[in-house]
Design a protein around this motif. Structure first.
Motif, PDB file in Angstrom:
ATOM      1  N   LYS A  95       0.844  -1.205   0.000  1.00 52.78           N
ATOM      2  CA  LYS A  95       0.000   0.000   0.000  1.00 52.78           C
ATOM      3  C   LYS A  95       0.879   1.256   0.000  1.00 52.78           C
ATOM      4  O   LYS A  95       0.515   2.263  -0.578  1.00 52.78           O
ATOM      5  CB  LYS A  95      -0.925   0.008   1.213  1.00 52.78           C
ATOM      6  CG  LYS A  95      -2.006  -1.038   1.161  1.00 52.78           C
ATOM      7  CD  LYS A  95      -3.368  -0.441   1.144  1.00 52.78           C
ATOM      8  CE  LYS A  95      -4.469  -1.425   1.366  1.00 52.78           C
ATOM      9  NZ  LYS A  95      -4.727  -2.402   0.359  1.00 52.78           N
ATOM     10  N   ILE A  96       2.035   1.188   0.630  1.00 46.80           N
ATOM     11  CA  ILE A  96       2.953   2.337   0.682  1.00 46.80           C
ATOM     12  C   ILE A  96       3.757   2.450  -0.611  1.00 46.80           C
ATOM     13  O   ILE A  96       3.906   3.533  -1.158  1.00 46.80           O
ATOM     14  CB  ILE A  96       3.926   2.214   1.882  1.00 46.80           C
ATOM     15  CG1 ILE A  96       3.170   2.202   3.202  1.00 46.80           C
ATOM     16  CG2 ILE A  96       4.960   3.338   1.854  1.00 46.80           C
ATOM     17  CD1 ILE A  96       2.502   3.489   3.561  1.00 46.80           C
ATOM     18  N   GLU A 148       2.521  11.687  -1.992  1.00 51.83           N
ATOM     19  CA  GLU A 148       1.937  10.509  -1.349  1.00 51.83           C
ATOM     20  C   GLU A 148       2.888   9.916  -0.319  1.00 51.83           C
ATOM     21  O   GLU A 148       2.468   9.560   0.788  1.00 51.83           O
ATOM     22  CB  GLU A 148       1.572   9.456  -2.400  1.00 51.83           C
ATOM     23  CG  GLU A 148       0.392   9.855  -3.266  1.00 51.83           C
ATOM     24  CD  GLU A 148       0.155   8.913  -4.445  1.00 51.83           C
ATOM     25  OE1 GLU A 148       0.889   7.899  -4.594  1.00 51.83           O
ATOM     26  OE2 GLU A 148      -0.766   9.200  -5.240  1.00 51.83           O
ATOM     27  N   ASP A 184       2.319   9.596   3.680  1.00 53.49           N
ATOM     28  CA  ASP A 184       2.421   8.291   4.337  1.00 53.49           C
ATOM     29  C   ASP A 184       3.500   8.267   5.418  1.00 53.49           C
ATOM     30  O   ASP A 184       3.727   7.224   6.039  1.00 53.49           O
ATOM     31  CB  ASP A 184       2.709   7.194   3.299  1.00 53.49           C
ATOM     32  CG  ASP A 184       1.526   6.958   2.368  1.00 53.49           C
ATOM     33  OD1 ASP A 184       0.391   7.303   2.743  1.00 53.49           O
ATOM     34  OD2 ASP A 184       1.744   6.428   1.266  1.00 53.49           O
TER      35      ASP A 184
END
Length: 135
Positions: A29-30, A71, A75
């Motif tokens: 997801k990262i 992003e 994160d």
């Protein structure tokens, strides 16, 4: 005596954290995105300016690189350092979390290096299958 009512529900429900099926799912997801693993790899060198990253991560468009950097910052994997100077000076560094993630990717780099010749042969063969299929 007045009846006590619960407060009305908020218009914006609280955000829900994604459920992960396993640790690999959380990691993916990262680092999902074509260029994110390379960005992390090149940031292991230390503070890096945007132009240096753009040259290191070849073929990435400005739009996508900027999106991925935002992003990764959201994160908690990298930090954007704006020095508030004229002309503008900004660089990117990995957070502690980002460093641990980038180090976790190093064995994949080693595997890729050790198997690069074989992978090139496989991709040439796979590309020939695609050409044959379209002819």
């Amino acid at each position: 005596m007045a009846e006590k009512r619960p407060p009305p529900p908020s218009a914006d429900p609280a955000p829900v954290a994604p459920a992960f099926t396993c640790g690999l799912d959380a990691t993916l997801k990262i680092i999902s995105g074509k260029w994110k693993p390379l960005i992390l790899y090149f940031l292991l060198r230390g503070p890096t300016r945007y132009g240096e990253l753009k040259r290191a991560v070849r073929d990435v468009s400005d739009k996508v690189l900027i999106q991925h950097l935002k992003e990764l910052e959201a994160d908690g994997v990298l930090r954007r350092n704006d020095y508030k100077e004229v002309p503008p000076r900004v660089d990117y560094t990995l957070t502690q979390l980002g460093q641990s993630l980038a180090h976790a990717l190093e064995p994949l780099c080693t595997w890729g290096t050790e198997n690069m010749t074989e992978m090139q042969k496989i991709f040439v063969e796979r590309d020939s299958w695609a050409r044959e299929k379209h002819t």
